[in-house]
Design a protein around this motif. Structure first.
Motif, PDB file in Angstrom:
ATOM      1  N   VAL A  98      45.936  42.631  42.501  1.00 39.77           N
ATOM      2  CA  VAL A  98      46.057  41.455  43.357  1.00 39.77           C
ATOM      3  C   VAL A  98      47.474  40.915  43.227  1.00 39.77           C
ATOM      4  CG1 VAL A  98      45.135  39.169  43.879  1.00 39.77           C
ATOM      5  CG2 VAL A  98      43.631  40.928  42.929  1.00 39.77           C
ATOM      6  N   GLY A  99      48.183  40.816  44.341  1.00 39.59           N
ATOM      7  CA  GLY A  99      49.566  40.356  44.315  1.00 39.59           C
ATOM      8  C   GLY A  99      49.716  38.945  44.862  1.00 39.59           C
ATOM      9  N   ARG A 100      50.927  38.619  45.310  1.00 38.23           N
ATOM     10  CA  ARG A 100      51.240  37.286  45.816  1.00 38.23           C
ATOM     11  C   ARG A 100      51.983  37.382  47.146  1.00 38.23           C
ATOM     12  NH1 ARG A 100      48.586  33.164  42.948  1.00 38.23           N
ATOM     13  NH2 ARG A 100      48.338  33.922  40.799  1.00 38.23           N
ATOM     14  N   ASN A 101      51.673  36.422  48.018  1.00 35.49           N
ATOM     15  CA  ASN A 101      52.425  36.248  49.252  1.00 35.49           C
ATOM     16  C   ASN A 101      53.680  35.431  48.979  1.00 35.49           C
ATOM     17  OD1 ASN A 101      50.648  37.510  51.244  1.00 35.49           O
ATOM     18  ND2 ASN A 101      49.197  35.865  50.769  1.00 35.49           N
ATOM     19  N   LYS A 102      54.461  35.192  50.030  1.00 31.80           N
ATOM     20  CA  LYS A 102      55.704  34.425  49.885  1.00 31.80           C
ATOM     21  C   LYS A 102      55.457  32.975  49.492  1.00 31.80           C
ATOM     22  CE  LYS A 102      58.121  37.385  53.194  1.00 31.80           C
ATOM     23  NZ  LYS A 102      58.761  37.477  54.531  1.00 31.80           N
ATOM     24  N   GLU A 138      34.675  47.588  38.700  1.00 37.74           N
ATOM     25  CA  GLU A 138      34.117  46.276  38.404  1.00 37.74           C
ATOM     26  C   GLU A 138      34.665  45.778  37.073  1.00 37.74           C
ATOM     27  OE1 GLU A 138      29.784  46.206  40.658  1.00 37.74           O
ATOM     28  OE2 GLU A 138      29.863  46.521  38.483  1.00 37.74           O
ATOM     29  N   ILE A 139      34.940  44.483  37.024  1.00 42.24           N
ATOM     30  CA  ILE A 139      35.356  43.830  35.783  1.00 42.24           C
ATOM     31  C   ILE A 139      34.259  42.841  35.414  1.00 42.24           C
ATOM     32  CG2 ILE A 139      37.049  42.372  34.625  1.00 42.24           C
ATOM     33  CD1 ILE A 139      39.153  43.408  36.575  1.00 42.24           C
ATOM     34  N   GLU A 140      33.648  43.060  34.259  1.00 40.25           N
ATOM     35  CA  GLU A 140      32.645  42.122  33.751  1.00 40.25           C
ATOM     36  C   GLU A 140      33.268  41.287  32.652  1.00 40.25           C
ATOM     37  OE1 GLU A 140      28.116  41.991  31.866  1.00 40.25           O
ATOM     38  OE2 GLU A 140      29.023  43.919  32.426  1.00 40.25           O
ATOM     39  N   THR A 141      33.060  39.990  32.733  1.00 38.44           N
ATOM     40  CA  THR A 141      33.647  39.066  31.759  1.00 38.44           C
ATOM     41  C   THR A 141      32.561  38.491  30.849  1.00 38.44           C
ATOM     42  OG1 THR A 141      33.517  37.271  33.380  1.00 38.44           O
ATOM     43  CG2 THR A 141      35.576  38.477  33.245  1.00 38.44           C
ATOM     44  N   LEU A 142      32.982  37.937  29.749  1.00 35.66           N
ATOM     45  CA  LEU A 142      32.038  37.397  28.769  1.00 35.66           C
ATOM     46  C   LEU A 142      31.354  36.140  29.276  1.00 35.66           C
ATOM     47  CD1 LEU A 142      34.237  37.887  25.575  1.00 35.66           C
ATOM     48  CD2 LEU A 142      32.296  39.296  26.312  1.00 35.66           C
ATOM     49  N   GLN A 143      32.022  35.447  30.194  1.00 35.61           N
ATOM     50  CA  GLN A 143      31.462  34.248  30.800  1.00 35.61           C
ATOM     51  C   GLN A 143      32.003  34.159  32.218  1.00 35.61           C
ATOM     52  OE1 GLN A 143      32.973  30.668  28.899  1.00 35.61           O
ATOM     53  NE2 GLN A 143      34.749  31.769  28.153  1.00 35.61           N
ATOM     54  N   PRO A 144      31.434  33.319  33.065  1.00 37.95           N
ATOM     55  CA  PRO A 144      31.956  33.200  34.430  1.00 37.95           C
ATOM     56  C   PRO A 144      33.452  32.932  34.446  1.00 37.95           C
ATOM     57  CG  PRO A 144      29.876  32.047  34.239  1.00 37.95           C
ATOM     58  CD  PRO A 144      30.253  32.474  32.840  1.00 37.95           C
ATOM     59  N   PHE A 145      34.153  33.589  35.375  1.00 37.90           N
ATOM     60  CA  PHE A 145      35.623  33.542  35.376  1.00 37.90           C
ATOM     61  C   PHE A 145      36.097  33.477  36.830  1.00 37.90           C
ATOM     62  CE2 PHE A 145      39.268  35.525  32.651  1.00 37.90           C
ATOM     63  CZ  PHE A 145      40.095  34.478  33.007  1.00 37.90           C
ATOM     64  N   PRO A 146      35.970  32.311  37.476  1.00 39.46           N
ATOM     65  CA  PRO A 146      36.264  32.218  38.911  1.00 39.46           C
ATOM     66  C   PRO A 146      37.725  32.446  39.275  1.00 39.46           C
ATOM     67  CG  PRO A 146      35.792  30.042  37.992  1.00 39.46           C
ATOM     68  CD  PRO A 146      35.432  31.040  36.940  1.00 39.46           C
ATOM     69  N   ILE A 147      38.662  32.295  38.323  1.00 40.84           N
ATOM     70  CA  ILE A 147      40.074  32.495  38.650  1.00 40.84           C
ATOM     71  C   ILE A 147      40.586  33.860  38.190  1.00 40.84           C
ATOM     72  CG2 ILE A 147      40.602  30.027  38.650  1.00 40.84           C
ATOM     73  CD1 ILE A 147      41.978  30.479  35.892  1.00 40.84           C
ATOM     74  N   LEU A 148      39.676  34.803  37.928  1.00 42.70           N
ATOM     75  CA  LEU A 148      40.097  36.118  37.429  1.00 42.70           C
ATOM     76  C   LEU A 148      41.115  36.805  38.338  1.00 42.70           C
ATOM     77  CD1 LEU A 148      38.166  38.786  35.574  1.00 42.70           C
ATOM     78  CD2 LEU A 148      39.247  39.466  37.701  1.00 42.70           C
ATOM     79  N   PRO A 149      40.962  36.801  39.674  1.00 41.17           N
ATOM     80  CA  PRO A 149      41.992  37.458  40.496  1.00 41.17           C
ATOM     81  C   PRO A 149      43.387  36.880  40.275  1.00 41.17           C
ATOM     82  CG  PRO A 149      40.015  37.069  41.789  1.00 41.17           C
ATOM     83  CD  PRO A 149      39.826  36.329  40.495  1.00 41.17           C
ATOM     84  N   ASP A 150      43.489  35.563  40.044  1.00 40.99           N
ATOM     85  CA  ASP A 150      44.793  34.959  39.742  1.00 40.99           C
ATOM     86  C   ASP A 150      45.327  35.451  38.403  1.00 40.99           C
ATOM     87  OD1 ASP A 150      45.240  32.477  41.773  1.00 40.99           O
ATOM     88  OD2 ASP A 150      43.110  32.696  41.331  1.00 40.99           O
ATOM     89  N   VAL A 151      44.436  35.570  37.430  1.00 36.16           N
ATOM     90  CA  VAL A 151      44.846  35.931  36.067  1.00 36.16           C
ATOM     91  C   VAL A 151      45.422  37.338  36.009  1.00 36.16           C
ATOM     92  CG1 VAL A 151      43.985  36.348  33.723  1.00 36.16           C
ATOM     93  CG2 VAL A 151      43.245  34.318  34.979  1.00 36.16           C
ATOM     94  N   ILE A 152      44.860  38.264  36.786  1.00 38.70           N
ATOM     95  CA  ILE A 152      45.298  39.664  36.684  1.00 38.70           C
ATOM     96  C   ILE A 152      46.453  39.991  37.624  1.00 38.70           C
ATOM     97  CG2 ILE A 152      43.047  40.435  35.858  1.00 38.70           C
ATOM     98  CD1 ILE A 152      42.565  41.579  38.695  1.00 38.70           C
ATOM     99  N   SER A 153      47.038  38.974  38.266  1.00 39.07           N
ATOM    100  CA  SER A 153      48.107  39.250  39.234  1.00 39.07           C
ATOM    101  C   SER A 153      49.398  39.738  38.583  1.00 39.07           C
ATOM    102  CB  SER A 153      48.392  38.008  40.088  1.00 39.07           C
ATOM    103  OG  SER A 153      48.877  36.950  39.287  1.00 39.07           O
ATOM    104  N   LEU A 154      49.477  39.672  37.251  1.00 40.20           N
ATOM    105  CA  LEU A 154      50.656  40.202  36.560  1.00 40.20           C
ATOM    106  C   LEU A 154      50.312  41.384  35.643  1.00 40.20           C
ATOM    107  CD1 LEU A 154      52.742  37.015  35.673  1.00 40.20           C
ATOM    108  CD2 LEU A 154      53.222  38.745  37.400  1.00 40.20           C
ATOM    109  N   VAL A 155      49.091  41.867  35.733  1.00 42.04           N
ATOM    110  CA  VAL A 155      48.726  43.061  34.965  1.00 42.04           C
ATOM    111  C   VAL A 155      48.991  44.263  35.859  1.00 42.04           C
ATOM    112  CG1 VAL A 155      46.947  44.255  33.659  1.00 42.04           C
ATOM    113  CG2 VAL A 155      46.978  41.754  33.705  1.00 42.04           C
TER     114      VAL A 155
END
Length: 526
Positions: free
Chosen positions: A61-65, A139-156
């Motif tokens: 997941v990347g970023r727009n301008k 699929e990415i399963e997290t230990l608890q609900p993680f609604p901002i996960l797409p934001d978090v992985i934008s630099l991985v």
């Protein structure tokens, strides 16, 4: 005077020699005060490294301008349950060596980011499992609900499993140990530019990826990146036309660059917060005249340091007005920032002296301070000003200002008592700063950049709740509570948000982002 002039001219000539002689119109020459420490995208969580390697490697997941989320190596994503995110991968993508990109590379890259030597653990520390559904679905399963996960992985960034295995680069370069591997100097991503040549601290060149899957909004065939540490040399190179883009423009030279016939300065607010941290864990500081105890464990000492720092004086004399003093570890533009919370304790030397005396340190003490001299705007000068301020409360600072190439490995292994650091939340959300900078340190990535080991279990509890809360009002209330606790603890000493200042040839068009990243795919030259 002539000798000084000659030496300066020789310095300019040496720096510019590294730029090469390519004068094709489609070559853009970029300079910075420092260099990325590695081409390994998982080895250092630092914005210049992300910015450079992000032209070669890409995330799902990347970023727009406008910094909103954008499809990159994933074309879509959705939550299939509160703890599971499904990503549909882009088909037909190739790494620069021609190897197809598949789900196996995603599983490998996330495991690498979570593994030994990685500086990216705090981005994936809540992952339970990353699993392959088919070649183009994960699929990415997290230990608890993680609604901002797409934001978090934008630099991985995603790496080629096949390439890393063939080149003995399965594990990241560990900057704390100085261990290098093939990924330090070579790169094989999917991005719009390929790494052509890497000469650390001299020159790094990139060439356009002719088989890129997406659109490249640039006419550049090549980008030459050169670190030029000396401010005057860097400015002179821009004004003379030897380089086309440079960052940062020293605050004292902004007017001069704007007055140049062929140059301009692009300025704007930056999302980075500059702050000071203190070792609050060891029973005795590593580098201090105080033996047998740790003065930074006493809140009164931390508060005395805070109130002894003349932040408005630093803004005026060091930053030339190009900073915004802050009381928080995040600034405007970050979700969770509240202006009403942003109230600093008053600068008050007498109050600071009393606090020191009440803590039993009225006579002061000596302590070493670690500071980079080529990473943030006027970083070494900020540290010098802080040292002068603290001298007024009888604290002698033994300042160790050094290039970030030696500074970061030292502080990241927590070989420090007192340090300066800057942080831009990569998710543009306060949770990132809470999890990386303020959470109690564990072995899975929480508090990975909490280098002084500040720890308050209530902040940890709130951070975990903030991560999974979907109600924005409740979530922001918890962020406020966590920041209130950290502020009351004097967990760190926030200083300011610095301003962006890029020097640009009038022949160049580009996009300036508030995170200080410089995507080459949005850069063109006439």
């Amino acid at each position: 005077m002539k000798l000084k002039s000659l030496a300066w001219s020789m310095s300019l000539a040496c720096a510019l020699a590294a730029l090469g002689t390519n004068t094709f119109a489609q070559t853009i020459r970029v300079a910075n005060q420092g260099d990325a420490l590695s081409m390994d995208p998982h080895s250092l969580s630092e914005s210049l490294q992300f910015s450079l390697t992000g032209n070669v490697y890409e995330p799902l997941v990347g970023r727009n301008k406008d910094l909103s989320l954008a499809p990159a190596l994933a074309t879509s994503w959705k939550q299939t349950s509160p703890t599971v995110w499904r990503f549909e991968l882009r088909k037909g993508v190739q790494f620069h060596d021609g190897t197809p990109f598949t789900a196996d590379d995603v599983l490998f890259s996330f495991a690498r980011a979570a593994g030994e030597g990685s500086d990216m653990k705090s981005y994936v520390n809540d992952f339970k499992e990353v699993r392959k559904i088919n070649d183009f679905t994960v699929e990415i399963e997290t230990l608890q609900p993680f609604p901002i996960l797409p934001d978090v992985i934008s630099l991985v960034y995603m790496m080629s499993k096949k390439w890393c295995e063939a080149n003995q680069a399965v594990r990241p370069v560990d900057r704390r140990k100085g261990i290098e591997n093939a990924a330090s100097f070579r790169a094989n991503g999917t991005g719009p530019f390929r790494l052509r040549e890497r000469q650390p601290n001299v020159r790094t060149s990139f060439t356009r990826n002719g088989s890129y899957w997406g659109k490249i909004e640039s006419n550049a065939s090549d980008i030459i990146f050169t670190p030029i540490a000396n401010d005057a040399t860097r400015v002179a190179a821009l004004l003379s036309g030897e380089i086309d883009v440079m960052e940062p423009v020293p605050v004292q030279d902004i007017a001069r660059v704007n007055a140049g016939a062929n140059t301009r300065v692009a300025t704007g607010p930056e999302l980075r917060t500059i702050f000071l941290g203190m070792d609050q864990k060891r029973d005795e500081l590593l580098y201090s005249s105080v033996k047998g105890k740790n003065p930074f464990k006493d809140k009164r000492v931390r508060q005395a340091f805070y109130q002894a720092i003349d932040i408005e004086g630093i803004k005026t004399t060091v930053m030339r007005g190009a900073s915004s003093p802050t009381a928080l570890m995040v600034g405007p533009g970050i979700n969770g920032f509240l202006p009403e919370q942003n109230k600093r304790l008053p600068y008050d030397v007498d109050a600071a002296k009393k606090l020191m005396a009440d803590a039993g340190y009225g006579a002061g003490f000596e302590v070493a301070m670690n500071c980079p001299n080529d990473r943030y705007v006027n970083d070494a000068r900020i540290c010098q000003a802080v040292a002068a301020n603290l001298a007024k409360i009888n604290v002698k600072i033994n300042l160790q200002a050094e290039t970030k190439g030696t500074y970061f490995p030292k502080v990241l292994r927590r070989d420090t008592s007192f340090y300066l650091l800057g942080w831009t939340p990569s998710t543009y959300d306060a949770h990132n700063a809470l999890n990386a900078l303020m959470a109690c340190v564990d072995d899975k990535g929480a508090g990975q950049f909490n280098l002084g080991a500040y720890c308050n279990p209530k902040v940890d509890e709130l951070t975990k709740k903030i991560q999974s809360e979907t109600d924005k009002t409740k979530r922001n209330a918890m962020i406020k509570e966590a920041f209130d606790i950290h502020t009351a603890d004097i967990g760190h000493l926030p200083l300011h948000q610095q301003a962006l200042a890029w020097g640009i040839s009038k022949k160049v068009s580009l996009v300036q982002l508030a995170d200080n990243f410089m995507p080459f795919k949005w850069m063109s030259i006439k």
